[in-house]
Scaffold this active site. Sequence first.
Site, PDB file in Angstrom:
ATOM      1  N   GLU A 133      -5.253  -4.611  10.564  1.00 37.36           N
ATOM      2  CA  GLU A 133      -4.161  -3.662  10.773  1.00 37.36           C
ATOM      3  C   GLU A 133      -4.375  -2.909  12.084  1.00 37.36           C
ATOM      4  O   GLU A 133      -5.119  -1.922  12.117  1.00 37.36           O
ATOM      5  CB  GLU A 133      -4.103  -2.651   9.627  1.00 37.36           C
ATOM      6  CG  GLU A 133      -3.869  -3.277   8.272  1.00 37.36           C
ATOM      7  CD  GLU A 133      -3.238  -2.270   7.300  1.00 37.36           C
ATOM      8  OE1 GLU A 133      -2.185  -2.591   6.743  1.00 37.36           O
ATOM      9  OE2 GLU A 133      -3.777  -1.163   7.147  1.00 37.36           O
ATOM     10  N   GLY A 168       3.026   2.273  10.686  1.00 42.99           N
ATOM     11  CA  GLY A 168       3.998   3.349  10.517  1.00 42.99           C
ATOM     12  C   GLY A 168       4.763   3.696  11.779  1.00 42.99           C
ATOM     13  O   GLY A 168       5.458   4.706  11.832  1.00 42.99           O
ATOM     14  N   HIS A 197      -9.327   1.528   4.993  1.00 44.46           N
ATOM     15  CA  HIS A 197      -8.049   1.647   5.705  1.00 44.46           C
ATOM     16  C   HIS A 197      -8.220   2.597   6.893  1.00 44.46           C
ATOM     17  O   HIS A 197      -8.977   3.556   6.820  1.00 44.46           O
ATOM     18  CB  HIS A 197      -6.969   2.178   4.749  1.00 44.46           C
ATOM     19  CG  HIS A 197      -5.591   2.065   5.325  1.00 44.46           C
ATOM     20  ND1 HIS A 197      -5.105   2.993   6.217  1.00 44.46           N
ATOM     21  CD2 HIS A 197      -4.622   1.140   5.148  1.00 44.46           C
ATOM     22  CE1 HIS A 197      -3.874   2.632   6.566  1.00 44.46           C
ATOM     23  NE2 HIS A 197      -3.555   1.512   5.935  1.00 44.46           N
ATOM     24  N   GLY A 253       3.004  -1.128   4.187  1.00 47.50           N
ATOM     25  CA  GLY A 253       3.101   0.288   3.855  1.00 47.50           C
ATOM     26  C   GLY A 253       4.542   0.654   3.519  1.00 47.50           C
ATOM     27  O   GLY A 253       5.013   0.453   2.404  1.00 47.50           O
ATOM     28  N   GLY A 254       5.248   1.171   4.501  1.00 47.33           N
ATOM     29  CA  GLY A 254       6.602   1.695   4.296  1.00 47.33           C
ATOM     30  C   GLY A 254       7.526   0.763   3.523  1.00 47.33           C
ATOM     31  O   GLY A 254       8.233   1.201   2.595  1.00 47.33           O
ATOM     32  N   GLU A 305      -6.471   4.921   7.947  1.00 48.52           N
ATOM     33  CA  GLU A 305      -6.203   6.337   7.649  1.00 48.52           C
ATOM     34  C   GLU A 305      -7.425   6.994   7.013  1.00 48.52           C
ATOM     35  O   GLU A 305      -7.677   8.180   7.216  1.00 48.52           O
ATOM     36  CB  GLU A 305      -4.959   6.443   6.744  1.00 48.52           C
ATOM     37  CG  GLU A 305      -3.688   6.167   7.538  1.00 48.52           C
ATOM     38  CD  GLU A 305      -2.568   5.528   6.755  1.00 48.52           C
ATOM     39  OE1 GLU A 305      -2.589   5.561   5.512  1.00 48.52           O
ATOM     40  OE2 GLU A 305      -1.650   4.982   7.400  1.00 48.52           O
ATOM     41  N   ASN A 334       0.882  -1.173   0.000  1.00 46.43           N
ATOM     42  CA  ASN A 334       0.000   0.000   0.000  1.00 46.43           C
ATOM     43  C   ASN A 334       0.916   1.219   0.000  1.00 46.43           C
ATOM     44  O   ASN A 334       1.525   1.535   1.018  1.00 46.43           O
ATOM     45  CB  ASN A 334      -0.887  -0.016   1.252  1.00 46.43           C
ATOM     46  CG  ASN A 334      -1.700   1.266   1.399  1.00 46.43           C
ATOM     47  OD1 ASN A 334      -1.764   2.079   0.475  1.00 46.43           O
ATOM     48  ND2 ASN A 334      -2.305   1.445   2.560  1.00 46.43           N
ATOM     49  N   TRP A 335       0.996   1.854  -1.146  1.00 44.03           N
ATOM     50  CA  TRP A 335       1.920   2.995  -1.269  1.00 44.03           C
ATOM     51  C   TRP A 335       1.403   4.246  -0.580  1.00 44.03           C
ATOM     52  O   TRP A 335       2.126   5.218  -0.439  1.00 44.03           O
ATOM     53  CB  TRP A 335       2.179   3.292  -2.752  1.00 44.03           C
ATOM     54  CG  TRP A 335       3.163   2.367  -3.394  1.00 44.03           C
ATOM     55  CD1 TRP A 335       3.836   1.343  -2.799  1.00 44.03           C
ATOM     56  CD2 TRP A 335       3.602   2.408  -4.762  1.00 44.03           C
ATOM     57  NE1 TRP A 335       4.673   0.735  -3.715  1.00 44.03           N
ATOM     58  CE2 TRP A 335       4.542   1.367  -4.912  1.00 44.03           C
ATOM     59  CE3 TRP A 335       3.288   3.205  -5.861  1.00 44.03           C
ATOM     60  CZ2 TRP A 335       5.185   1.113  -6.137  1.00 44.03           C
ATOM     61  CZ3 TRP A 335       3.913   2.951  -7.075  1.00 44.03           C
ATOM     62  CH2 TRP A 335       4.857   1.916  -7.208  1.00 44.03           C
ATOM     63  N   LYS A 336       0.118   4.261  -0.228  1.00 41.64           N
ATOM     64  CA  LYS A 336      -0.490   5.469   0.373  1.00 41.64           C
ATOM     65  C   LYS A 336      -0.257   6.656  -0.572  1.00 41.64           C
ATOM     66  O   LYS A 336      -0.296   6.471  -1.784  1.00 41.64           O
ATOM     67  CB  LYS A 336       0.060   5.672   1.789  1.00 41.64           C
ATOM     68  CG  LYS A 336      -0.046   4.370   2.616  1.00 41.64           C
ATOM     69  CD  LYS A 336       0.227   4.527   4.074  1.00 41.64           C
ATOM     70  CE  LYS A 336       0.031   3.177   4.773  1.00 41.64           C
ATOM     71  NZ  LYS A 336       0.202   3.253   6.221  1.00 41.64           N
ATOM     72  N   SER A 346       3.735  -2.172  10.176  1.00 44.81           N
ATOM     73  CA  SER A 346       5.192  -2.290  10.324  1.00 44.81           C
ATOM     74  C   SER A 346       5.724  -3.680   9.941  1.00 44.81           C
ATOM     75  O   SER A 346       6.698  -4.160  10.509  1.00 44.81           O
ATOM     76  CB  SER A 346       5.641  -1.913  11.738  1.00 44.81           C
ATOM     77  OG  SER A 346       5.307  -0.563  12.021  1.00 44.81           O
TER      78      SER A 346
HETATM   79  P1  13P Z   1       3.313   0.328   7.553  1.00 41.71           P
HETATM   80  O1  13P Z   1       3.774  -0.974   6.949  1.00 41.71           O
HETATM   81  O2  13P Z   1       4.075   1.513   7.025  1.00 41.71           O
HETATM   82  O3  13P Z   1       3.252   0.256   9.039  1.00 41.71           O
HETATM   83  O4  13P Z   1       1.816   0.559   7.045  1.00 41.71           O
HETATM   84  C1  13P Z   1       0.898  -0.471   7.168  1.00 41.71           C
HETATM   85  C2  13P Z   1      -0.320  -0.099   6.420  1.00 41.71           C
HETATM   86  O5  13P Z   1      -1.042   0.801   6.823  1.00 41.71           O
HETATM   87  C3  13P Z   1      -0.609  -0.804   5.181  1.00 41.71           C
HETATM   88  O6  13P Z   1      -1.879  -0.536   4.722  1.00 41.71           O
END
Ligand code: 13P
Length: 250
Positions: free
Chosen positions: A166, A172, A94, A233-234, A96, A9-11, A212
């Site tokens: 999640e 993050g 998600h 994510g990251g 966020e 997930n590149w956000k 993470s």
């Molecule tokens: P991180 O891997 O950066 O913690 O993000 C997880 C996430 O929100 C994937 O959708």
Amino acid sequence: MRKPIIAGNWKMNKTNAETKTMITELLPLVANADCEVVLCTPFTALATAVEAAKGSNVKIGAENVHFAKSGAYTGEISAEMLVELGVEYVIIGHSERRQYFAETDTTVNQRTIAALEAGLKTMVCCGETLAEREAGNTEKVNERQILGAFEGFTADMFANVVVAYEPVWAIGTGVTATDEEANATVGYIRSVVAKRFGNDVADRLRIQYGGSMNPKNVKGLMAKPEIDGGLIGGASLNAEDFSKVVNFNA
Ligand code: 13P
């Protein structure tokens, strides 16, 4: 029995130029992956991503979708628009989006139905905040989100559904749920699905862990029986790191 699924997930990251570079670098590194591989990109990068991944084992997903088929929804994107681009997956609900964009269990439900009706596969997210966990409400919150997301669903509607657990406190932050914590909550989510929709649906449903997840902790998490994949994510922003997560079994 459940094929593992590792999705990035590149956000709100990467331009079209960066998208092309990253996917070109990634493809040879994950060509022999033993799992389903998905990359979810911003809307603006989707066409580039689909083109760059064409003919490969990497599927492209979006990060959100609107629930209406069309209409006066300035700034929104419909499921049909995504399908036309060659997008196969979409992330829905998600944390966020729940936190910053007023996403609710009801809109998650509406988006999921719209996406499935258009032929998209969905990764439907749930997860508790730190305050909810500390108050002892982890199970209650995940149960509410899951039953809300799948309100009105029948068993046959789960064929193209993946759930992503999640925990918000692990996103993050560099703090991962321990393998045991993640496995326990994913198992609980599966039991909620079993109770409402039957054992068959629950046994077949793939549930990812996200928060993470990285090349170092992926193996331990994926070794747990309830965890069928990851939403990253990251560590999905860099081809080498993401390929190491994808090749967790190698
Ligand atoms: P991180 O891997 O950066 O913690 O993000 C997880 C996430 O929100 C994937 O959708």
